[in-house]
Enzyme design. Structure first.
Site, PDB file in Angstrom:
ATOM      1  N   ASP A 102      39.204  39.704  38.767  1.00 62.23           N
ATOM      2  CA  ASP A 102      39.233  38.518  39.624  1.00 62.23           C
ATOM      3  C   ASP A 102      38.320  38.837  40.801  1.00 62.23           C
ATOM      4  OD1 ASP A 102      39.728  36.540  41.485  1.00 62.23           O
ATOM      5  OD2 ASP A 102      41.867  36.422  41.054  1.00 62.23           O
ATOM      6  N   HIS A 103      37.123  38.236  40.826  1.00 63.41           N
ATOM      7  CA  HIS A 103      36.133  38.657  41.818  1.00 63.41           C
ATOM      8  C   HIS A 103      36.588  38.410  43.256  1.00 63.41           C
ATOM      9  CE1 HIS A 103      34.989  34.358  41.410  1.00 63.41           C
ATOM     10  NE2 HIS A 103      34.586  34.472  42.656  1.00 63.41           N
TER      11      HIS A 103
ATOM     12  N   HIS B   6      42.924  33.128  41.697  1.00 68.81           N
ATOM     13  CA  HIS B   6      42.395  33.556  42.990  1.00 68.81           C
ATOM     14  C   HIS B   6      43.415  33.428  44.138  1.00 68.81           C
ATOM     15  CE1 HIS B   6      38.714  33.793  40.913  1.00 68.81           C
ATOM     16  NE2 HIS B   6      38.285  32.559  41.092  1.00 68.81           N
TER      17      HIS B   6
END
Length: 510
Positions: A184-185, A247
């Site tokens: 998950d960037h 996110h």
């Protein structure tokens, strides 16, 4: 000392946009900083017919498009680490070719049999690639040579709870959980990581981080762009799946977690999972009380006509997919009982911002005067994740002159104040973490399922009731006004951030 074992990174979908725009620029940046292992290579895998040379040329163009222009000589040296294999990832028989190419590269480069597989490909291909890797035995770790095999999976991790569980089951049937890195960037962003340090290394904040002193918390992720060319994907996904389930709930987990007994991946991820398991369920018949969804409509911004969501390419003209979602969430535990967490995300909003705002409780008795018609403003702690990364604390001070008139002032910190210090790209940080075998900032299987378990009733409500209200909001505004109705206190409103981290009422760049 940090361990960086020699390895080969195998990228499935290497001819795609993510590899060209994000992964290779991130790897090149690590190369320039001398952070890659001594012996390292990238093997791109895709259906597209290319040679090693044409693959390198394509990626060089992608790096040249990046904000920081690379030195051509440096990239030519780095490009020698890039290789390519054209196979069909969906065909099991092609994995024999992959196995042979990996063996040949491993022997020539002496990378010790350490392989990382990156699924930079359509989610519909995840399960078949994992199955084919298992059939070919490319996931096996041999104790005698201590070689590792890891797999990085891009979100979405499923489409709902059922498919999320099915994906986890398929992954863990072939790979062990410690081998799986769900990326998950957002968790790779420097400011998100700084939340952990900010919370647990400062004695002045941790005692206040609970229901006794915090009134409510906001988490906002706004985007100015529309869906662009992603209409086909987005119309089957929507804001809740695309942003909230992964996110924003991950950020919530870090904000609300208990102090871990030690800073290792097992302990830290245990505490975030406990947060997800403590989320107060929203039943299908309660969705209207806790969630507001919206969809942007045609508007004019700075003289330019912006199309509505239903007018975008590859979007159903009668679509009821949400491009905006706001929700009120409660965490049922001793630390946060009764404290509302407000989550908001949307496309075509006034500015691109991701931030967390901690609203502390008002003083129990107002002693001093404030500006005319202005109530005493409670203290706020604003943690800006992007852009203009930093932290801003609002508090009251006496206005110079006679009397005790209070004005709100700010104390702020900007990462840009650190001068030449540059923030590492999220993919840069997370790729390095995987190479080092540190899964702290990657989602664990039980966390993914817990998040799906929370949002599933909301998605089911919208799916089972096609006439459920979805509010339109003009592109360039802060979403439907009905989102304000989620806020429990009379007169309470959302925090409307600027692109630059400044105090309200000062210059604001939108």
């Amino acid at each position: 000392m940090v361990q960086r074992d020699n390895c080969i990174l195998v990228i499935f979908g290497a001819s795609g946009d993510l590899t060209r725009r994000k992964l290779v620029p991130a790897l090149f940046s690590l190369y320039e900083k001398d952070l890659l292992p001594e012996k390292f290579a990238v093997l791109g895998v895709s259906r597209t017919k290319m040679t090693d040379a044409s693959f390198r040329k394509t990626l060089a163009e992608g790096v040249e498009d990046a904000e920081a222009k690379p030195d051509p000589d440096d990239f030519r040296k780095f490009a020698k680490l890039l290789f390519y294999l054209s196979i069909d990832p969906g065909e099991a028989r092609d994995y024999g070719k992959l196995s042979k190419r990996l063996k040949k590269l491993d022997e020539s480069l002496k990378t010790g049999g350490n392989f990382i597989y990156y699924l930079s490909i359509a989610p519909s291909m995840y399960e078949v690639i994992v199955e084919n890797l298992g059939t070919a035995g490319l996931q096996k770790e041999k104790k005698q040579d201590q070689a590792y095999k890891r797999i990085i999976v891009e979100k979405p991790f499923g489409y709902d709870l059922e498919s999320g569980k099915a994906l986890n089951k398929k992954l863990t049937k072939v790979f062990r959980e410690p081998q799986i890195y769900r990326i998950d960037h957002y968790l790779g962003k420097e400011t998100v990581q700084n939340l952990l340090v900010f919370r647990f290394s400062n004695g002045i904040f941790e005692p206040l981080w609970n229901r006794n002193f915090v009134d409510h918390v906001e988490i906002t992720a706004s985007e100015t762009v529309g869906v662009g060319t992603r209409g086909r994907y987005y119309d089957s996904s929507g804001a809740l799946r695309d942003m909230v389930q992964n996110h924003l709930l991950q950020i919530l987990g870090i904000i609300a977690m208990e102090p871990p007994p030690s800073f290792d991946s097992f302990s830290v991820r245990n505490e975030t999972v406990k947060v997800f398991q403590s989320l107060k369920p929203i039943a299908e018949d309660e969705v209207d009380q806790y969630v507001v969804r919206g969809q942007y409509t045609k508007s004019q911004i700075n003289g330019q006509i912006i199309p509505g969501y239903r007018e975008e390419e590859h979007v159903d003209p009668f679509s009821r997919t949400e491009t905006f979602a706001a929700m009120k969430v409660f965490i049922e535990n001793w630390r946060w009982g009764g404290v509302p967490f407000y989550i908001r995300t949307g496309k075509r909003l006034p500015t691109r911002v991701t931030e967390v705002v901690i609203h502390f409780k008002r003083t129990p008795h107002i002693l001093f005067q404030h500006k005319k018609d202005e109530q005493a403003v409670p203290n706020q702690l604003i943690i800006r994740i992007q852009p203009d990364e930093g932290i801003l604390l609002n508090f009251g001070m006496k206005r110079p002159g006679t009397g005790f008139h209070v004005e709100k002032v700010s104390m702020d910190f900007h990462y840009s104040d650190l001068g030449d210090t540059s923030l590492a790209d999220a993919y840069e940080r997370l790729l390095l973490d995987c190479i080092q075998g540190d899964p702290t900032l990657f989602a664990r299987g039980d966390a993914v399922e817990s998040c799906w378990r929370f949002v599933d009733p909301i998605l089911n409500r919208w799916q089972n009731n096609p006439d459920e209200t979805i509010y339109g909001y003009p592109a360039g505004t802060w979403g439907p006004r009905q989102a304000t109705h989620l806020l429990t206190q009379p007169g309470l409103d959302w925090h409307y951030p600027c692109r630059n981290l400044v105090e309200d009422g000062l210059f604001c760049e939108l």
